[in-house]
Motif scaffolding. Structure first.
Motif, mmCIF file in Angstrom:
data_model
loop_
_atom_site.group_PDB
_atom_site.id
_atom_site.type_symbol
_atom_site.label_atom_id
_atom_site.label_comp_id
_atom_site.label_asym_id
_atom_site.label_seq_id
_atom_site.Cartn_x
_atom_site.Cartn_y
_atom_site.Cartn_z
ATOM 1 N N GLY A 1 0.815 -1.205 0.000
ATOM 2 C CA GLY A 1 0.000 0.000 0.000
ATOM 3 C C GLY A 1 0.847 1.252 0.000
ATOM 4 O O GLY A 1 0.542 2.219 -0.704
ATOM 5 N N ALA A 2 1.953 1.262 0.775
ATOM 6 C CA ALA A 2 2.844 2.420 0.786
ATOM 7 C C ALA A 2 3.447 2.651 -0.584
ATOM 8 O O ALA A 2 3.537 3.773 -1.082
ATOM 9 C CB ALA A 2 3.934 2.232 1.835
ATOM 10 N N ALA A 3 3.862 1.565 -1.225
ATOM 11 C CA ALA A 3 4.445 1.695 -2.565
ATOM 12 C C ALA A 3 3.402 2.200 -3.556
ATOM 13 O O ALA A 3 3.703 3.001 -4.448
ATOM 14 C CB ALA A 3 5.018 0.354 -3.012
ATOM 15 N N GLU A 4 2.146 1.733 -3.423
ATOM 16 C CA GLU A 4 1.069 2.142 -4.322
ATOM 17 C C GLU A 4 0.783 3.625 -4.172
ATOM 18 O O GLU A 4 0.502 4.322 -5.137
ATOM 19 C CB GLU A 4 -0.170 1.315 -4.011
ATOM 20 C CG GLU A 4 -1.289 1.435 -5.018
ATOM 21 C CD GLU A 4 -0.972 0.640 -6.262
ATOM 22 O OE1 GLU A 4 -1.210 1.175 -7.360
ATOM 23 O OE2 GLU A 4 -0.490 -0.494 -6.146
ATOM 24 N N LEU A 5 0.863 4.131 -2.941
ATOM 25 C CA LEU A 5 0.528 5.526 -2.674
ATOM 26 C C LEU A 5 1.677 6.480 -2.961
ATOM 27 O O LEU A 5 1.467 7.690 -3.084
ATOM 28 C CB LEU A 5 0.123 5.674 -1.202
ATOM 29 C CG LEU A 5 -1.206 5.017 -0.801
ATOM 30 C CD1 LEU A 5 -1.292 4.938 0.713
ATOM 31 C CD2 LEU A 5 -2.367 5.787 -1.359
ATOM 32 N N ALA A 6 2.916 5.970 -3.054
ATOM 33 C CA ALA A 6 4.090 6.825 -3.056
ATOM 34 C C ALA A 6 4.058 7.867 -4.171
ATOM 35 O O ALA A 6 4.382 9.038 -3.959
ATOM 36 C CB ALA A 6 5.348 5.976 -3.159
ATOM 37 N N ALA A 7 3.683 7.461 -5.396
ATOM 38 C CA ALA A 7 3.772 8.364 -6.535
ATOM 39 C C ALA A 7 2.672 9.422 -6.517
ATOM 40 O O ALA A 7 2.890 10.538 -6.970
ATOM 41 C CB ALA A 7 3.705 7.573 -7.830
ATOM 42 N N GLN A 8 1.504 9.085 -5.970
ATOM 43 C CA GLN A 8 0.358 9.965 -6.121
ATOM 44 C C GLN A 8 -0.123 10.558 -4.797
ATOM 45 O O GLN A 8 -0.864 11.536 -4.808
ATOM 46 C CB GLN A 8 -0.781 9.203 -6.793
ATOM 47 C CG GLN A 8 -0.360 8.605 -8.125
ATOM 48 C CD GLN A 8 -1.461 7.732 -8.720
ATOM 49 O OE1 GLN A 8 -2.580 8.187 -8.872
ATOM 50 N NE2 GLN A 8 -1.129 6.529 -9.066
ATOM 51 N N GLN B 1 2.100 11.754 1.192
ATOM 52 C CA GLN B 1 1.845 11.900 2.631
ATOM 53 C C GLN B 1 1.143 10.653 3.183
ATOM 54 O O GLN B 1 1.472 10.160 4.252
ATOM 55 C CB GLN B 1 0.989 13.161 2.889
ATOM 56 C CG GLN B 1 1.702 14.461 2.552
ATOM 57 C CD GLN B 1 1.496 14.857 1.097
ATOM 58 O OE1 GLN B 1 0.932 14.091 0.339
ATOM 59 N NE2 GLN B 1 1.988 16.046 0.716
ATOM 60 N N GLU B 2 0.159 10.160 2.417
ATOM 61 C CA GLU B 2 -0.515 8.945 2.836
ATOM 62 C C GLU B 2 0.467 7.770 2.863
ATOM 63 O O GLU B 2 0.399 6.887 3.719
ATOM 64 C CB GLU B 2 -1.678 8.640 1.880
ATOM 65 C CG GLU B 2 -2.872 9.572 2.048
ATOM 66 C CD GLU B 2 -2.758 10.816 1.166
ATOM 67 O OE1 GLU B 2 -1.613 11.218 0.864
ATOM 68 O OE2 GLU B 2 -3.795 11.385 0.791
ATOM 69 N N ALA B 3 1.381 7.739 1.900
ATOM 70 C CA ALA B 3 2.387 6.674 1.858
ATOM 71 C C ALA B 3 3.260 6.700 3.113
ATOM 72 O O ALA B 3 3.629 5.659 3.652
ATOM 73 C CB ALA B 3 3.266 6.813 0.617
ATOM 74 N N LEU B 4 3.587 7.918 3.609
ATOM 75 C CA LEU B 4 4.417 8.031 4.811
ATOM 76 C C LEU B 4 3.700 7.433 6.021
ATOM 77 O O LEU B 4 4.289 6.694 6.809
ATOM 78 C CB LEU B 4 4.751 9.502 5.047
ATOM 79 C CG LEU B 4 5.752 9.816 6.173
ATOM 80 C CD1 LEU B 4 7.083 9.156 5.889
ATOM 81 C CD2 LEU B 4 5.904 11.320 6.325
ATOM 82 N N ALA B 5 2.404 7.716 6.159
ATOM 83 C CA ALA B 5 1.649 7.134 7.272
ATOM 84 C C ALA B 5 1.535 5.622 7.132
ATOM 85 O O ALA B 5 1.657 4.879 8.098
ATOM 86 C CB ALA B 5 0.256 7.762 7.336
ATOM 87 N N THR B 6 1.305 5.145 5.907
ATOM 88 C CA THR B 6 1.205 3.693 5.683
ATOM 89 C C THR B 6 2.524 3.012 6.013
ATOM 90 O O THR B 6 2.560 1.935 6.600
ATOM 91 C CB THR B 6 0.824 3.415 4.219
ATOM 92 O OG1 THR B 6 -0.339 4.175 3.892
ATOM 93 C CG2 THR B 6 0.520 1.940 4.016
ATOM 94 N N GLN B 7 3.629 3.666 5.641
ATOM 95 C CA GLN B 7 4.947 3.099 5.959
ATOM 96 C C GLN B 7 5.164 3.035 7.463
ATOM 97 O O GLN B 7 5.709 2.058 7.992
ATOM 98 C CB GLN B 7 6.039 3.934 5.297
ATOM 99 C CG GLN B 7 7.455 3.421 5.562
ATOM 100 C CD GLN B 7 8.510 4.321 4.970
ATOM 101 O OE1 GLN B 7 8.178 5.341 4.406
ATOM 102 N NE2 GLN B 7 9.748 3.941 5.102
#
Length: 901
Positions: free
Chosen positions: A50-57, A60-66
């Motif tokens: 999920g973090a990888a999926e969110l990273a490009a778009q 900020q959400e990717a940071l929380a998922t990570q």
């Protein structure tokens, strides 16, 4: 699966060692629990994806998922919660989490050196999940942070959603010890502590999806409460983990599911662009020759010879670094033609005999054929469905054609030539004119039948008194596969024509002593009796290498003890140890004292109390049994007992049946020279059903007892597990069950000490899924004072099982001992291979291998060894070999064998 978009962040998700290390446990609370390892692995992987999926778009959400993924990897503890979640619109097969019980933890993330911010930024979050693939992540920042006021990701059915509205509350209550990490920390993690949160909860609605596939909105909420969790500190200067101040919010997804098209097919793809008012995209096919696509998304599949994958990409015209893509599978249009091939293009068949034909059909879903004889009826006959051909009777050689015609395409067929030879004198010839094999060894015999209508033969062994048995000459099956018994000798193998019993051939096979020596068979001594026992067969070997065995006979019940000397079993005591009653006296125990005198525990009837009692007697070395003056205290009856010695004094573990609550318990009785000293009430819960004890004494004289016990029901059925308890010495107290499943029967535990003097336990593992079915095999574990460790590698397809076993009764046959010569553990049990008694020993590679060969096949109605699921095992220190005992299925004999490597 998540559909991948362009990734602009490098996410290092290795498990961290932040906060200065340390091995302290996380904070405790009444409701804390660890995430199940299987769920942890799947959940961590889902968060990472999920973090990888969110990273490009959505960086900020990717940071929380990570951050949530790091918390899972840091062994964060969780609380049980009640989650409300639903799909507000869209196809039902893409539904989000359903409402109900879940698990959750909180986290606080402190971000240092965030681009665009001069001060450290803090935001908190909550992760709720059910299993590993369904999760809800919500996080909110401190005021003024360049992170949206609320973010959320819902994972379900492979979909990732971005929140469009919502809130969360997770106030840090206290930080405690440093996190426990399993591997090196990423450089950007500068601190990690376990923490407690108060007021943690959330309410969130998500209608923007990051990955394609579903439509509509998703909604989830969690009531505020106290949660366990962790507090993380990361430094944006130490790794590419933080969003840039100028990060674009543009995102592109293709909303169509990955299609499968046929060459020349058309379809229109659709793209969704967010984060910009310019929603135009540029379409292209990434692979050369992958088809054509217009700028309105209209795609035409190319011509292919085989199924091929291509990638369609939609690139944002507002930010060309942002794109979405989807995989297209293209299959060819034209299927190859159907072909039919007869596997034997030419065969020779004697006049009047038969032959089985087979055909292969390719390029058709229906591979059946219709058989025929081209020259019918005088060319013979053939079964139209099976291909079984019968040649005609001819006086001179003739040739015919057998045809197989495809059912799917009757225009396609395959032919075979049949050469039918004229009849000659019938004969049967065994190819192996002389043969030699070790006891329990195998050899295949082959017979050729000439000039008869059938090539089949009946195999037999002339020395066996009953056809189809393996005593004493061994067993031969219908295919000529011979297996020797444990008895050496010269035996006659015969092959007789199935259609003409006057035509046969015979050869002799020499059976020599191999790795197994079958001792004399023990038959019942009393009149009209059978051997009848429950539990393990009591067998031991004294210091002179003499096997000693105990058995119980029925009607009337008598316990007998015999010792093997000078090639024969010698009964110790002329009349045995009488039970004095007609009830079921089925348990016995055996030990050898330091004077090589057998000590036996047995049951006898008390005519005053009208109950069975457990008595202990020792052999005086010459002609008599010396019975202790008092029986073992046992309540009103027992559900099994076990015997061992401590400084030559008997110790008996007994499953007592009591007249008052708890009605059953495990007790240990020790003889102090004049009376029994009883330690009672040994069981883990207050349940009534405790049984099948085993007992062992270590080198320090400390006693450990094990038993089987009923635990709370599972799936509406009773569940049983093995437990143990050490009565004295270092580590004294209850030893928890090594079983973590919900097995309807966990076969009675067997105890031993391994070469390092650690306690070892073996027990039958019955499957979790179906009540009251035979076990898959034995589990073997050792206790290090705080936890159990599996001994050996798990068998393929079986959870935590190391020894293959078939066992259809809870009164289990297995025995666990230590081989003093190899330092390895060994177990006797009923093998899954034809239900035969066998010895398995641990190897250096971790597997449990069968020692020598097993006892004879239990499927045969013979006089030797049809095992009744009862075995015993001991080790001969003089001959350096195992001694294996097994009862027969019909109760007629007790079979004992010495087995060497």
């Amino acid at each position: 699966m998540f559909r991948r978009c362009a990734v602009s962040l490098v996410l290092v998700l290795a498990v961290a060692c932040g906060g200065g290390g340390g091995n302290n446990p996380p904070p405790s609370s009444p409701g804390e629990k660890s995430i199940d390892p299987g769920v942890s692995t799947q959940l961590g992987g889902g968060l990472t994806s999920g973090a990888a999926e969110l990273a490009a778009q959505a960086p900020q959400e990717a940071l929380a998922t990570q951050a949530a993924a790091l918390a899972v990897q840091a062994d964060v503890k969780v609380n049980d919660v009640s989650l409300t979640a639903s799909l507000l619109a869209g196809p039902p097969d893409r539904a989000a989490l359903s409402s109900g019980s879940a698990q959750a933890f909180g986290f606080q993330l402190t971000v240092l050196n965030l681009p665009g911010s001069s001060a450290a930024q803090i935001f908190s979050g909550v992760l709720a999940f059910r299993g590993g693939g369904d999760w809800v992540l919500v996080a909110g920042p401190s005021p003024g942070a360049p992170i949206p006021p609320a973010i959320g990701v819902l994972g379900s059915g492979g979909q990732v959603w971005k929140a469009t509205a919502g809130n969360e509350s997770a106030q840090l209550k206290a930080e405690t010890t440093n996190c426990q990490w399993l591997r090196a920390a990423p450089a950007y993690v500068t601190g990690c502590k376990y923490a407690n949160f108060t007021g943690a909860g959330f309410s969130i609605t998500s209608s923007t999806r990051i990955s394609a596939g579903a439509s509509g909105s998703k909604k989830a909420s969690l009531a505020s409460g106290d949660l366990l969790g962790i507090s993380l500190v990361i430094d944006c200067n130490l790794g590419r983990v933080c969003p840039s101040a100028t990060t674009s919010n543009v995102s592109v997804i293709i909303t169509d599911n990955p299609p499968t098209l046929t060459s020349g097919d058309h379809m229109t793809f659709h793209a969704q662009v967010s984060g910009t008012s310019n929603t135009a995209v540029t379409w292209k096919v990434e692979e050369a020759g992958g088809g054509e696509i217009t700028q309105d998304g209209s795609y035409t599949a190319p011509a292919v010879a085989t199924g091929t994958h291509f990638t369609v990409r939609a690139t944002s015209q507002a930010d060309t670094s942002k794109y979405g893509h989807v995989q297209v599978t293209v299959t060819p249009v034209v299927a190859p033609p159907v072909t039919v091939t007869v596997t034997e293009s030419s065969v020779t068949v004697p006049s009047g005999t038969s032959h089985q034909f087979y055909a292969e059909v390719t390029n058709a879903a229906d591979t059946t054929v219709t058989w025929s004889v081209v020259e019918a009826p005088y060319g013979g006959s053939i079964n139209a469905q099976s291909g079984y051909y019968t040649a005609p009777t001819v006086t001179s050689n003739a040739q015919f054609t057998v045809r197989a015609t495809s059912v799917a395409d009757p225009s396609k067929h395959g032919d075979a030539t049949v050469n039918v030879t004229a009849a000659a004198a019938p004969s049967v010839t065994i190819a192996e004119r002389s043969a030699s094999v070790n006891t329990l060894g195998s050899i295949a015999f082959h017979a050729t039948v000439s000039n008869l209508s059938s090539t089949g033969v009946y195999w037999s062994i002339e020395e066996n008194p009953i056809s189809g048995t393996d005593f004493p000459a061994g067993m031969i099956d219908s295919n000529g596969n011979y297996k020797a018994s444990g008895f050496p000798g010269k035996y006659t193998i015969k092959a007789t024509s199935q259609v003409n019993s006057t035509v046969s051939d015979s050869v002799q096979v020499q059976v020599t002593v191999g790795c197994m020596e079958a001792l004399k068979v023990i038959k019942p001594i009393g009149s009209q009796t059978v051997i009848t026992m429950v539990g393990r067969v009591p067998v031991k070997v004294d210091s002179q290498g003499r096997p000693v065995v105990v058995w119980i006979e029925y009607a009337p019940f008598v316990t007998y003890v015999a010792r093997y000397e000078n090639g024969a079993w010698n009964l110790l005591g002329s009349s045995g140890l009488a039970a004095n009653g007609t009830g079921g006296y089925l348990w016995a125990g055996l030990a050898i004292d330091s004077h090589d005198h057998p000590v036996v525990a047995y049951e006898a009837f008390n005519s005053t109390s009208h109950q069975a009692e457990i008595w202990v007697a020792s052999w005086d070395g010459t002609s008599n049994w010396n019975v202790l003056p008092a029986p073992v205290p046992q309540g009103n009856s027992n559900s099994g007992f076990a015997l061992t010695l401590k400084s030559d004094q008997p110790v008996v573990a007994v499953a007592r049946n009591l007249n008052s609550s708890p009605y059953r318990d495990i007790a240990v009785a020790q003889w102090n020279g004049s009376s029994w000293v009883v330690t009672g009430g040994i069981y883990a819960t207050a349940g009534e059903l405790v049984s099948l004890p085993d007992v062992i004494v270590d080198s320090a004289g400390d006693i450990t007892v094990a038993w089987e016990e009923q635990v709370p029901p599972f799936g509406g059925y009773a569940v049983f597990k093995p437990f143990a308890k050490k009565l004295s010495g270092p580590g004294a107290g209850l030893i928890p069950s090594p079983n973590t499943g919900n097995d309807y029967y966990e076969g009675g535990p067997a105890l031993a000490f391994d070469s390092s003097r650690k306690l070892a336990m073996a027990w039958s593992n019955f499957p979790d899924a179906t009540p009251y079915v035979p076990s898959d095999g034995l589990e073997v574990t050792t206790w290090n004072g705080s936890s159990w460790s599996q001994v050996g590698t798990t068998l393929e397809g079986l959870t935590s099982v190391v020894v293959p076993e078939y066992n259809g009764t809870p009164y289990n046959p297995h025995r666990l001992i230590l081989n003093p010569d190899t330092g390895m553990l060994a177990a006797s049990t009923t093998s899954t291979s034809n239900d035969i008694a066998a010895v398995f020993e641990q190897t250096d590679t971790g597997s449990w291998s069968m020692v020598c060969a097993p006892m004879p096949d239990s499927t045969q109605n013979d006089d030797v060894a049809k095992p009744n699921y009862l075995t015993g095992l001991a080790y001969d220190p003089v001959g350096h070999r195992f001694v294996l005992a097994a009862t027969t299925g019909n109760g007629d004999e007790l079979f004992v064998a010495r087995i060497k490597h």
